[in-house]
Design a protein around this motif. Sequence first.
Motif, PDB file in Angstrom:
ATOM      1  N   THR A 163      40.050  43.749  35.795  1.00 35.34           N
ATOM      2  CA  THR A 163      39.536  42.993  36.566  1.00 35.34           C
ATOM      3  C   THR A 163      40.404  42.689  37.826  1.00 35.34           C
ATOM      4  N   TYR A 181      40.038  40.134  39.791  1.00 41.89           N
ATOM      5  CA  TYR A 181      40.165  38.595  39.736  1.00 41.89           C
ATOM      6  C   TYR A 181      40.869  38.080  38.781  1.00 41.89           C
ATOM      7  N   SER A 182      42.152  37.906  38.799  1.00 45.81           N
ATOM      8  CA  SER A 182      42.958  37.404  37.989  1.00 45.81           C
ATOM      9  C   SER A 182      44.415  37.219  38.919  1.00 45.81           C
ATOM     10  N   THR A 201      48.450  40.343  35.128  1.00 50.05           N
ATOM     11  CA  THR A 201      47.444  41.202  34.318  1.00 50.05           C
ATOM     12  C   THR A 201      47.497  42.611  34.646  1.00 50.05           C
ATOM     13  N   ASN A 247      33.960  36.676  35.092  1.00 48.03           N
ATOM     14  CA  ASN A 247      34.691  37.722  34.259  1.00 48.03           C
ATOM     15  C   ASN A 247      34.445  38.739  34.429  1.00 48.03           C
ATOM     16  N   ILE A 275      40.044  39.606  31.101  1.00 44.27           N
ATOM     17  CA  ILE A 275      40.353  38.252  31.287  1.00 44.27           C
ATOM     18  C   ILE A 275      39.349  37.040  30.957  1.00 44.27           C
ATOM     19  N   CYS A 288      38.593  34.382  32.201  1.00 42.10           N
ATOM     20  CA  CYS A 288      39.138  33.633  33.633  1.00 42.10           C
ATOM     21  C   CYS A 288      38.760  31.939  33.634  1.00 42.10           C
ATOM     22  N   TYR A 289      39.693  31.448  33.797  1.00 43.61           N
ATOM     23  CA  TYR A 289      39.464  29.768  33.719  1.00 43.61           C
ATOM     24  C   TYR A 289      39.195  29.232  32.446  1.00 43.61           C
ATOM     25  N   HIS A 301      44.340  31.935  29.915  1.00 43.85           N
ATOM     26  CA  HIS A 301      43.932  30.647  30.268  1.00 43.85           C
ATOM     27  C   HIS A 301      43.002  30.100  29.198  1.00 43.85           C
ATOM     28  N   TYR A 313      43.150  30.058  43.394  1.00 42.41           N
ATOM     29  CA  TYR A 313      43.354  30.984  42.301  1.00 42.41           C
ATOM     30  C   TYR A 313      41.800  31.712  42.222  1.00 42.41           C
TER      31      TYR A 313
END
Length: 393
Positions: free
Chosen positions: A82, A84-85, A89, A111, A131, A133-134, A160, A318
């Motif tokens: 991804t 978005y991390s 990663t 995600n 991931i 995420c959050y 996370h 983030y």
Amino acid sequence: MAARKPIYVTQPELPPLEEFLPYLRKIWDAKILTNGGPFHQMFEAALCEHLGVKHISLFTNATIALVTALQSLRITGEVITTPYSFVATAHSLMWNGIKPVFVDVDPVTLNMNAALIEAAITPQTTAIMPIHCYGTPCDVEAIQRVADNYNLKIIYDAAHAFGVRRGEGGAMRSVLNHGDLSVLSFHATKVFNTFEGGAIICPDAKTKQRIDHLKNFGFVNETTVVATGINGKMSEFNAALGLVQLKHVDNAIARRGAIEARYRALLRDVPGLRMLQRSADVTPNHSYFPVLLGRDYALGRDGLYQRLREEGVMARRYFHPLISDFPMYRSLPSADPTGLPVAREAADQVLCLPIYPALEEADVDRIAAVVRSGAVLRSAAVPSSSPDLAMAV
Ligand code: T4K
């Protein structure tokens, strides 16, 4: 509001120093500082018990753990991941000479969108690296189905996701049990910290043994080296701190939950502001509190970021920019922005508000008031009273 102590996006949680001192005394007496000493072993066992997982190998940080996780499964070629991390990663792939292939994220969870994985698979694909995420669990079942169909490994970046559980078969189980391996971070900025630290969660003793060799240069005994390993070992200092931190982490997560509930109540009707949904089937760890500021939010995301800074509140974007925007990634075909519209929109809209156990309610109220004030034009007054907290979720 000026001239106050700055409020950062997070503040590490530490135990009372006197609780840690006896552990330091033992280290000073034994003079065993690292290389799988007694605290290292005790902490691995205590974490398995606490998290509800079978095997853990402790690391110096999550980035080295990710690099080693890929080595342990002999991953090569291309890995679907991804954008978005945090950069670690994708960096962990590059450190292994693996080509990252970015797919877009799901608009609700942010995600990896499991429905997009199949189209990104090529003959070179060997694994998937999503991931949580959050701390929001991925669609682990859908990802596993694709992996099974195409014989791919799954390595979860679970940096996370300390303590996150989801309902499975009538019980709440650790999200860390999914995929082939999961990697945790115990960095200072995480829900659970050992100053620096990380871990790989794996399902069987044989895999753990290989990982343990890899994190110790590949040594099996004094004279045998079986792999080009690295030094990824956690020291006795960090492991001892982890043992003490474990005693407090449930309280810390509960306190985070109360802060999140307060934010949610205070921000629930702000025009143009979206908060991520919580599934009733997940026990969250409240590691981050992201809000998404859409076109209808008057001040805009960067306007709010700036206004908060003027108030001494250091919220963080983030994850902006996307990993795929960084110079070492942007020439990849999968980094083309037209293929990543959801991730791009999230990166343009996201702001993580401060959340940590020691954050005071008055500060949460103050931050929320600044956020609310950004939903209306500058001339309009900042609301002085808080909305009804009884509506907290
Ligand atoms: N995968 C994912 C998905 C990750 O998010 C991360 C790390 C990793 C892998 C790699 O894990 P590690 O190898 O680090 O174990 C921070 C952290 O350095 C990084 O660990 C984390 N993700 C990332 C999301 O955030 P920065 O550059 O934003 O950190 P920094 O130093 O600006 O810290 C943020 C705020 O926290 C500061 O403004 C103040 C406060 N703070 C920070 C530290 C370090 C403290 O109060 N005390 C401290 O000691 O990256």
